[in-house]
Design an enzyme around this catalytic site. Structure first.
Site, PDB file in Angstrom:
ATOM      1  N   ASP A   1       1.050  -1.126  -0.376  1.00  0.00           N
ATOM      2  CA  ASP A   1      -0.066  -0.309  -0.089  1.00  0.00           C
ATOM      3  C   ASP A   1       1.378   1.563  -0.121  1.00  0.00           C
ATOM      4  O   ASP A   1       2.222   1.508   0.349  1.00  0.00           O
ATOM      5  CB  ASP A   1      -0.609  -0.059   1.093  1.00  0.00           C
ATOM      6  CG  ASP A   1      -2.020   0.836   0.742  1.00  0.00           C
ATOM      7  OD1 ASP A   1      -2.433   1.964   0.028  1.00  0.00           O
ATOM      8  OD2 ASP A   1      -3.200   0.872   1.845  1.00  0.00           O
TER       9      ASP A   1
HETATM   10  C1  BGC Z   1      -5.217   3.217   0.423  1.00  0.00           C
HETATM   11  C2  BGC Z   1      -5.229   2.423  -0.847  1.00  0.00           C
HETATM   12  C3  BGC Z   1      -5.335   2.947  -2.411  1.00  0.00           C
HETATM   13  C4  BGC Z   1      -3.333   3.336  -1.610  1.00  0.00           C
HETATM   14  C5  BGC Z   1      -3.518   4.629  -3.339  1.00  0.00           C
HETATM   15  C6  BGC Z   1      -3.723   4.312   0.430  1.00  0.00           C
HETATM   16  O1  BGC Z   1      -3.989   5.234   0.881  1.00  0.00           O
HETATM   17  O2  BGC Z   1      -4.880   2.930   0.934  1.00  0.00           O
HETATM   18  O3  BGC Z   1      -6.443   2.057  -0.522  1.00  0.00           O
HETATM   19  O4  BGC Z   1      -5.345   1.761  -3.242  1.00  0.00           O
HETATM   20  O5  BGC Z   1      -3.842   4.816  -1.201  1.00  0.00           O
HETATM   21  O6  BGC Z   1      -4.322   5.139  -3.648  1.00  0.00           O
END
Ligand code: BGC
Length: 760
Positions: free
Chosen positions: A285
């Site tokens: 993530d």
């Molecule tokens: C979130 C994810 C997301 C990623 C990219 C993160 O803060 O937890 O769900 O896919 O950002 O935007």
């Protein structure tokens, strides 16, 4: 995670069993990727593991950006959050014309519940219990996103969540592992198709693992869970999505049993690769690696090495891999084969997407001009949204509204476009959303007067607007004194026959980093409702929310409540369709709605305890609270209709099934109301005696059927031992002979039940 020797042996055996010989297509891919890897420098391999955000790349100038230089040097494997074919073409050209090995980039985005045509937030979508509609929503999202150059979506989010304080409960499919797994499969199918066409995009299952079990419902918080609970209750949807062919998976931010998921080898390798045989791509993530410094696992070099060794392939945003892996290799902290493996996974993802054959597969301006936000997509979004709304209450049949007369539409969420799409709608153009006011006016036609007044701000001190505000979604704040705003609404209401109050949460009060410790309606909105009730006119509450709310008072006091979640671009129209009865609501909750925060976690598939409360509340020395009963306000699976369904004649093909025999459980469902309607018929099973404690009931099947007034239908569920299986204390997945209660009904509380004895 400490593992017993037996457990390790089981995992290894399971892994070995899955190591099948590769198909012809895989052999071809392996040869292609191996040949490419043999030409790559160490730096180029590490570069493939790097997934930066696109920053502020602007069309026509991408070539001069910092990212462009990195792409040219082979330091970038993919980009995320870049929107438009023109921009994507420009950076792809740099990769395939200017970098030494001409390896194409992959382009990812959070296409979570639609692209420009937004569908209901996932929690809302799950309440349709309609797998073909859910798949269709993902297909439309994939078509639009791919028409705009995107080939990879960070969806579906399949985290089981039982804590409505957690803001990201909005992004998942609720509390049930069976339903969550069915939805996970439908979403993957919708996004990916067979990955061959230019509207098929790669899914990324997230957030692996247990992200929804954050302690106290506070985002990013620790999780700690027994393996039995993990395997039975939290892991099934991730596995279902992977079994359905999802090409990638995202590590969660949280600590899992003492090791953050991003460095958790037990999750990323032992379970994912060995036990489940996953062959796709594992991505972190956003800055998940860097955050392990704050988790307390060491400096950036240390945590990057830990992540790679655990089984992470691609590093989102943080560039820990890019900046430290070479040094770690030189110091012997990681191995060349670990880097090669991760690089192989990134290249394979690109290969599967067909980007080596055609790096511009997703860059067709004609598609961008004709396939996004089309009338057809919007009409699909409108009908799907209506099927997700849940009628929570309809005392005295206040709903549907009759046309003619005057309707007072009141509330801070009534005339707002930005708020309609909900959290994670990054590609939406909010100005194109339909507000409740607009939807009602269009549907009402000339004979019905719609008056509007705001009634109150969202909250008294704008706490939520300020803290939750994100992604340009603003709510108009009325600066007049609260009493004046209220008086205005009461004057409006006095001219009407019925009051529709559009209240609840704003879009960003759920979603990432939007946890709440109090999940009631903001006090100022409760006061508004009380004042509206005092007028003596019928009040309909149109409730916006991204989580289960604690609305015990509202349930007791307001005659009609329609929960509309955040229904997407077309939800203003869909709300009007349901309020006026052009569509009969059929959504059913996929979470339990508690009476108050103190009951959390409250979920239908709990264990019985040694001292269950049987009979009336309160009983001393029984498992209950002094000050609140164990009941929810609304149970899992609950939702009303404008018609009424009766269940009768539960019957079994046998009460003593044996071995792999199929047991047929049949029930008669009758529409004994006056309108045609859809009903979600739900099957639950309880395993009465087990080698480990078993839930009081578990959803094992459902069918959504349409019945005309007066029509009866026999609904049959085929039950096999597959439906009885669970992970035992040795994490062996099997069923145990014995007595089972079979339950069928329209929600998890109101059910018909009977017992069978199933022998081996
Ligand atoms: C979130 C994810 C997301 C990623 C990219 C993160 O803060 O937890 O769900 O896919 O950002 O935007």
């Amino acid at each position: 995670m400490k593992l017993t020797k037996t457990l390790v042996a089981i995992l290894l055996l399971a892994g070995a069993a899955r190591a099948q010989s590769p198909s012809a297509a895989e052999t071809k891919m392996n040869a292609f990727v191996s040949s490419l890897i043999s030409k790559m420098t160490l730096e180029e391999k590490i570069g493939q593991l790097n997934l930066p955000g696109a920053g502020d790349i602007t069309t026509g100038q991408a070539g001069n950006s910092d990212i462009a230089k990195k792409i040219q040097e082979g330091e970038v494997g993919g980009l995320f959050n870049i929107k438009s074919v023109a921009k994507i073409k420009e950076v792809q050209r740099i990769a395939v014309e200017k970098s030494r090995l001409k390896i194409p980039l992959i382009f990812g985005m959070d296409v979570i519940h639609g692209y420009e045509t937004e569908f209901p937030i996932p929690l809302g979508l799950s309440c349709s219990w309609d797998m073909s509609e859910i798949e269709k929503s993902a297909r439309v999202a994939a078509t639009e996103a791919s028409a705009d150059g995107i080939c990879w979506t960070f969806s579906p989010m399949v985290d089981i969540a039982r804590d409505p304080r957690w803001g990201r409960i909005a992004e998942g499919n609720g509390e049930d592992p069976y339903l969550g797994s069915e939805i996970a499969k439908a979403m993957v199918k919708g996004y990916q198709g067979d990955l061959s066409g230019n509207s098929d995009i790669m899914a990324c299952v997230k957030h692996y693992a247990l992200y929804g079990a954050a302690e106290g419902g506070r985002d990013y918080n620790t999780t700690d869970m027994s393996p039995v609970r993990m395997f039975n209750e939290y892991l099934p949807p991730y596995k279902a999505a992977l079994d359905a062919g999802a090409g990638s998976i995202m590590a969660s931010f949280n600590d899992v049993n003492g090791i953050p998921a991003t460095a958790n080898k037990y999750l990323m390798t032992d379970i994912l690769r060995h036990r489940w045989g996953f062959k796709g791509l594992v991505v972190t993530d956003y800055t998940g690696i860097n955050e392990m410094i704050a988790h307390g696992l060491g400096d950036l070099q240390t945590v990057s090495a830990l992540a790679l060794k655990a089984g992470i392939d691609m590093d989102m945003v943080g560039e820990g891999f890019l900046t430290t892996l070479k040094k770690s290799l030189q110091e012997g902290k990681i191995t060349q084969s670990e880097i090669d493996f991760a690089c192989r996974k990134v290249l394979e993802a690109k290969y599967k997407l067909g980007l080596f054959d055609n790096p511009y597969k997703y860059c067709d301006e004609k598609r961008a001009a004709t396939e996004i936000f089309t009338a057809a997509n919007r009409s699909t979004a409108r009908s799907i949204a209506a099927d997700c709304f849940v009628l929570l209450r309809n005392q005295g049949n206040v709903l549907p509204l009759r046309k003619g007369g005057t309707i007072a539409l009141i509330g801070p969420l009534a005339d707002n476009k930005e708020n309609m799409t909900g959290t994670w709608s990054v590609a939406a153009d909010f100005s194109k959303s339909i507000s409740v006011l607009q939807g009602l006016k269009e549907a009402a036609g000339d004979g019905t007067k719609i008056l509007y007044s705001m009634g109150s701000n969202l909250d008294a001190d704008s706490l939520f607007e300020v803290r939750a505000g994100m992604f340009g979604k603003t709510l108009h704040r009325d600066s007049r004194p609260a009493a004046d705003i209220l008086q205005d609404a009461l004057n409006t209401a006095s001219q009407a026959d019925v009051i529709v109050a559009a209240l609840g949460e704003s879009a960003e009060m759920t979603g990432e980093a939007s946890s709440r410790s109090n999940i009631e309606l903001p006090q100022i909105q409760q006061d508004l409702l009380k004042a509206l009730l005092k007028t003596g006119k019928p009040v309909v509450l149109v409730l916006f929310t991204g989580r289960p709310l604690a609305i015990k008072w509202e349930n007791d006091a307001i005659p009609a409540i329609l929960n509309v979640w955040f229904g997407g671009t077309e939800s203003g129209h869909a709300i009007a369709d349901v309020l006026f009865g052009d569509i009969n609501p059929s959504g059913k909750l996929t979470t339990t709605w508690p009476q108050n925060v103190g009951q959390i976690p409250l979920y239908y598939n709990h264990m019985n305890t040694g001292r269950p409360l049987e009979g009336p509340w309160f009983q001393k020395f029984r498992s209950n609270y002094l000050d609140v009963s164990n009941d929810p306000v609304y149970p899992f699976g609950y939702g009303l209709s404008y018609t009424h369904f009766t269940y009768s004649d539960l019957a079994f093909s046998t009460t003593t099934p044996k071995g792999a025999q199929t047991l047929k459980a049949t029930v008669t469902v009758t529409n004994d109301g006056a309108k045609p309607g859809k009903e979600v018929v739900q099957l639950y099973i309880r395993d009465l005696v087990g080698s480990i404690t078993r839930p009081v009931k578990e959803l094992k099947g459902f069918q959504k059927i349409m019945l005309q007034p007066g029509e009866s239908r026999k609904v049959t569920f085929d039950i096999t031992p597959e439906d009885l299986k669970f992970y035992n204390n040795e994490l062996k997945y099997d069923w145990e002979a014995g007595d089972f209660v079979i339950m069928i009904g329209g929600n998890s509380r109101d059910i018909l039940s009977g017992k069978v004895s199933w022998s081996k």
